[in-house]
Design a protein around this motif. Structure first.
Motif, PDB file in Angstrom:
ATOM      1  N   ALA B 143       1.865 -36.855 -66.535  1.00  0.00           N
ATOM      2  CA  ALA B 143       0.856 -37.821 -67.002  1.00  0.00           C
ATOM      3  C   ALA B 143       1.443 -39.227 -66.988  1.00  0.00           C
ATOM      4  N   VAL B 144       2.674 -39.369 -67.491  1.00  0.00           N
ATOM      5  CA  VAL B 144       3.330 -40.681 -67.471  1.00  0.00           C
ATOM      6  C   VAL B 144       3.550 -41.120 -66.018  1.00  0.00           C
ATOM      7  N   ALA B 145       4.036 -40.209 -65.200  1.00  0.00           N
ATOM      8  CA  ALA B 145       4.357 -40.553 -63.810  1.00  0.00           C
ATOM      9  C   ALA B 145       3.118 -40.997 -63.027  1.00  0.00           C
ATOM     10  N   SER B 146       1.966 -40.455 -63.393  1.00  0.00           N
ATOM     11  CA  SER B 146       0.754 -40.801 -62.642  1.00  0.00           C
ATOM     12  C   SER B 146       0.348 -42.263 -62.857  1.00  0.00           C
ATOM     13  N   SER B 147       0.942 -42.911 -63.866  1.00  0.00           N
ATOM     14  CA  SER B 147       0.644 -44.338 -64.081  1.00  0.00           C
ATOM     15  C   SER B 147       1.470 -45.244 -63.171  1.00  0.00           C
ATOM     16  N   LEU B 148       2.405 -44.656 -62.418  1.00  0.00           N
ATOM     17  CA  LEU B 148       3.394 -45.475 -61.712  1.00  0.00           C
ATOM     18  C   LEU B 148       2.861 -46.260 -60.512  1.00  0.00           C
ATOM     19  N   THR B 149       1.611 -46.044 -60.163  1.00  0.00           N
ATOM     20  CA  THR B 149       1.039 -46.942 -59.146  1.00  0.00           C
ATOM     21  C   THR B 149       1.084 -48.392 -59.625  1.00  0.00           C
ATOM     22  N   GLU B 150       1.225 -48.590 -60.929  1.00  0.00           N
ATOM     23  CA  GLU B 150       1.329 -49.971 -61.445  1.00  0.00           C
ATOM     24  C   GLU B 150       2.577 -50.682 -60.936  1.00  0.00           C
ATOM     25  N   LEU B 151       3.560 -49.911 -60.477  1.00  0.00           N
ATOM     26  CA  LEU B 151       4.727 -50.543 -59.843  1.00  0.00           C
ATOM     27  C   LEU B 151       4.307 -51.406 -58.660  1.00  0.00           C
ATOM     28  N   PHE B 152       3.234 -50.980 -58.004  1.00  0.00           N
ATOM     29  CA  PHE B 152       2.845 -51.641 -56.761  1.00  0.00           C
ATOM     30  C   PHE B 152       1.640 -52.561 -56.951  1.00  0.00           C
ATOM     31  N   ALA B 153       1.113 -52.611 -58.167  1.00  0.00           N
ATOM     32  CA  ALA B 153      -0.123 -53.356 -58.423  1.00  0.00           C
ATOM     33  C   ALA B 153       0.044 -54.875 -58.362  1.00  0.00           C
ATOM     34  N   ASN B 212       5.096 -35.774 -57.073  1.00  0.00           N
ATOM     35  CA  ASN B 212       3.743 -35.318 -56.738  1.00  0.00           C
ATOM     36  C   ASN B 212       2.684 -35.995 -57.594  1.00  0.00           C
ATOM     37  N   ALA B 213       3.040 -36.307 -58.824  1.00  0.00           N
ATOM     38  CA  ALA B 213       2.080 -37.003 -59.695  1.00  0.00           C
ATOM     39  C   ALA B 213       1.748 -38.377 -59.119  1.00  0.00           C
ATOM     40  N   LEU B 214       2.761 -39.054 -58.604  1.00  0.00           N
ATOM     41  CA  LEU B 214       2.498 -40.364 -58.006  1.00  0.00           C
ATOM     42  C   LEU B 214       1.694 -40.221 -56.711  1.00  0.00           C
TER      43      LEU B 214
END
Lengths: 248, 248
Positions: B143-153, B212-214
């Motif tokens: 769940a935490v890892a799925s937020s990591l698209t914010e790295l690229f936002a 995989n979450a990302l």
């Protein structure tokens, strides 16, 4: 039969208050013992460390409620409950969970042992997690309604503050600060939730669901005191692995 | 095979950044059209009203994450994300959802129509709700890892601000304030989440789950642009009931 007619909002409130008058855990004999100074320190410790499980679960159940609603106004109103319990906001406020640990530490319990919940009764954990699951899975209206035991909390908090301070030499004013803080918080929260269910329970089925949600929540609180009574009063049969006064 | 060995935290970060480099939706042709002024106003409206579904779902997914963790420190850190999107705190701050509505209103869409999500593409809703479900049901680490698209936002937000302002006469500085505000917020949030997964993904299985979450989250964003492209660019086949530019 009586729950198939539609109640006016005020009659719904009266029916909710009647459930509280009959089923809220202030009627449980364990509370009479607690407030009237009839428990020894080990029994008060057992109560406080079991009740910690409930305190620690409250932010999870409130977040579950937030997660379920598409209503931004409801989320904005509800989310302060998480802050009230977790603390640590911009002013690094003390939260309800920390305040509860002040009580357990004041009672001589090791905080890490309390937080681990290893010494809690299984029945406590089952009841508390049943509450979290209820808020996660039943309707949003029932989730809100299940918070309505707070309507009856200020009275029990007040009794607890005066009764425990008067009757136990090991209870000091400072360790009771959880209850003092909750006096105001619980009243505001209960007023909001009551207005919400009065405004949103339109059908007889919704009203019956609201009443049952409050009965359910009363049973969550009641079951915890049953388990404490059984383990630490009569017959005093502590389940394997649970807290034994004087040994933990 | 390559995901069965244990990565160092820095190698895990590099693998996450590689996924972003390959799969983040800034690579989608719809974004190139959007940023380079190749869409007409109706197509930009379609993008904005569909993306509203995602914005509106974010507080629910963050509350779902809060509801799942017994870690009070993680809850304290994470909960401001709900406030960032919902707004309405003690200073009655404008939240991200309101800022998004400034954009859609600036584009000439009726706010109540946008909020109803009635004109959104079904594929948008399916993708967004798949994300909420993922955070609710998979492991907390995922769940935490799925937020990591914010790295690229931040990069895509910056491109969007400059590209859209430059290329569309119907886009003004004021309506872009959602993206300007997110530049700082997304960076702080991504730093926390990245440190969290680097500290908590110890086994090869956990690291594979994080990666995989990302990938999953990238697919949630990508699928939304596929649906927009199909409905509003080529072949331009708008599903029954969905927004039709000029008609809503």
């Amino acid at each position: 039969m009586s729950e198939t007619r539609i109640l006016s909002p005020d009659d719904l409130e009266a029916a909710l208050r009647q459930i509280g008058a009959e089923q809220y855990h202030d009627k449980h004999p364990f509370h009479a013992l607690l407030h009237h100074g009839k428990l020894n320190k080990g029994q008060v410790q057992a109560w406080a460390l079991n009740r910690y499980c409930y305190q620690a679960a409250v932010p999870r159940k409130d977040a579950a409620l937030l997660s379920r609603t598409h209503d931004i106004a409801l989320r904005r109103e509800w989310r302060h409950r998480i802050e009230d319990h977790d603390g640590g906001g911009r002013g690094n406020e003390e939260g309800g969970i920390e305040r509860w640990l002040v009580l357990t530490t004041g009672l001589g319990l090791d905080a890490s042992y309390v937080v681990s919940t290893k010494g809690a009764l299984p029945a406590t954990r089952f009841a508390v997690e049943a509450y979290v699951r209820f808020v996660r899975e039943e309707t949003l209206l029932e989730a809100v309604a299940s918070s309505l035991t707070e309507l009856f909390a200020p009275k029990i908090h007040q009794e607890r503050i005066s009764g425990m301070l008067e009757n136990y030499e090991f209870i000091t004013d400072d360790v009771m600060r959880y209850f003092k803080r909750r006096l105001g918080q619980a009243t505001e929260d209960a007023d909001f939730a009551l207005a919400y269910v009065k405004a949103h329970a339109h059908t007889a089925e919704q009203q019956a669901a609201v009443l049952n949600a409050l009965r359910f929540k009363c049973s969550v609180l009641w079951a915890q005191l049953d388990a404490l009574y059984f383990a630490y009063v009569t017959p005093g049969l502590v389940p394997p692995g649970a807290f034994v006064p004087g040994k933990s």
